[in-house]
Design a protein around this motif. Structure first.
Motif, PDB file in Angstrom:
ATOM      1  N   PHE A   5       0.812  -1.214   0.000  1.00  0.00           N
ATOM      2  CA  PHE A   5       0.000   0.000   0.000  1.00  0.00           C
ATOM      3  C   PHE A   5       0.844   1.263   0.000  1.00  0.00           C
ATOM      4  N   THR A   6       0.239   2.328  -0.496  1.00  0.00           N
ATOM      5  CA  THR A   6       0.798   3.675  -0.400  1.00  0.00           C
ATOM      6  C   THR A   6      -0.336   4.617  -0.029  1.00  0.00           C
ATOM      7  N   THR A   7       0.019   5.692   0.661  1.00  0.00           N
ATOM      8  CA  THR A   7      -0.957   6.731   0.984  1.00  0.00           C
ATOM      9  C   THR A   7      -0.488   8.026   0.344  1.00  0.00           C
ATOM     10  N   GLU A   8      -1.421   8.856  -0.019  1.00  0.00           N
ATOM     11  CA  GLU A   8      -1.104  10.142  -0.650  1.00  0.00           C
ATOM     12  C   GLU A   8      -1.934  11.240   0.007  1.00  0.00           C
ATOM     13  N   PRO A   9      -1.517  12.488  -0.079  1.00  0.00           N
ATOM     14  CA  PRO A   9      -0.445  13.026  -0.907  1.00  0.00           C
ATOM     15  C   PRO A   9       0.930  12.772  -0.308  1.00  0.00           C
ATOM     16  N   PHE A  10       1.921  12.734  -1.207  1.00  0.00           N
ATOM     17  CA  PHE A  10       3.304  12.525  -0.797  1.00  0.00           C
ATOM     18  C   PHE A  10       3.883  13.812  -0.242  1.00  0.00           C
ATOM     19  N   HIS A  18      -0.991  11.018   7.625  1.00  0.00           N
ATOM     20  CA  HIS A  18      -1.667   9.806   7.139  1.00  0.00           C
ATOM     21  C   HIS A  18      -0.682   8.663   6.949  1.00  0.00           C
ATOM     22  N   ALA A  19       0.547   8.962   6.546  1.00  0.00           N
ATOM     23  CA  ALA A  19       1.563   7.915   6.394  1.00  0.00           C
ATOM     24  C   ALA A  19       2.000   7.391   7.757  1.00  0.00           C
ATOM     25  N   VAL A  20       2.117   8.292   8.724  1.00  0.00           N
ATOM     26  CA  VAL A  20       2.474   7.882  10.085  1.00  0.00           C
ATOM     27  C   VAL A  20       1.373   6.998  10.665  1.00  0.00           C
ATOM     28  N   GLU A  63      -8.797   9.293   8.092  1.00  0.00           N
ATOM     29  CA  GLU A  63      -9.043  10.239   9.186  1.00  0.00           C
ATOM     30  C   GLU A  63      -7.875  11.204   9.362  1.00  0.00           C
ATOM     31  N   ALA A  64      -6.663  10.753   9.035  1.00  0.00           N
ATOM     32  CA  ALA A  64      -5.462  11.569   9.212  1.00  0.00           C
ATOM     33  C   ALA A  64      -5.135  12.417   7.982  1.00  0.00           C
ATOM     34  N   GLY A  65      -6.012  12.398   6.965  1.00  0.00           N
ATOM     35  CA  GLY A  65      -5.839  13.304   5.834  1.00  0.00           C
ATOM     36  C   GLY A  65      -5.432  12.701   4.515  1.00  0.00           C
ATOM     37  N   ALA A  66      -5.380  11.390   4.399  1.00  0.00           N
ATOM     38  CA  ALA A  66      -5.045  10.790   3.105  1.00  0.00           C
ATOM     39  C   ALA A  66      -6.131  11.134   2.091  1.00  0.00           C
ATOM     40  N   THR A  67      -5.706  11.464   0.892  1.00  0.00           N
ATOM     41  CA  THR A  67      -6.652  11.734  -0.187  1.00  0.00           C
ATOM     42  C   THR A  67      -6.742  10.569  -1.168  1.00  0.00           C
ATOM     43  N   ARG A  68      -5.776   9.655  -1.067  1.00  0.00           N
ATOM     44  CA  ARG A  68      -5.785   8.453  -1.895  1.00  0.00           C
ATOM     45  C   ARG A  68      -4.990   7.376  -1.173  1.00  0.00           C
ATOM     46  N   ILE A  69      -5.508   6.176  -1.205  1.00  0.00           N
ATOM     47  CA  ILE A  69      -4.784   5.024  -0.677  1.00  0.00           C
ATOM     48  C   ILE A  69      -4.840   3.952  -1.752  1.00  0.00           C
TER      49      ILE A  69
END
Length: 81
Positions: A5-10, A18-20, A63-69
């Protein structure tokens, strides 16, 4: 099972919230292996654990702000790791 998986925005300067959050979820889960990197993450474990972790990962990251996963789930045979 294996989930990638990856979360965005980078953010190349520091890990976004969101990555944390995603990293905390996979590191707290009772998975067989976890590999966290700047551009992609992989975790492996039993089906129930992986699926429960994916649910928590999606919820906490959004919830932490990811706009795409982006994620991919693969069924792996024993010994295929």
């Amino acid at each position: 099972m294996r989930v990638e998986f990856t979360t965005e925005p980078f953010d190349l300067d520091e890990a976004p919230a969101h990555a944390v959050a995603a990293r905390e979820v996979v590191e707290a889960a009772e998975l067989d292996s976890v590999d966290v990197g700047p551009f992609g993450n992989t975790a492996e474990g039993g089906a129930d654990t992986v699926l429960t972790t994916v649910d928590a990962l999606l919820r906490r990251s959004l919830e932490a702000g990811a706009t795409r996963i982006s994620l991919q789930v693969n069924v792996i045979a024993e010994g295929e790791e």
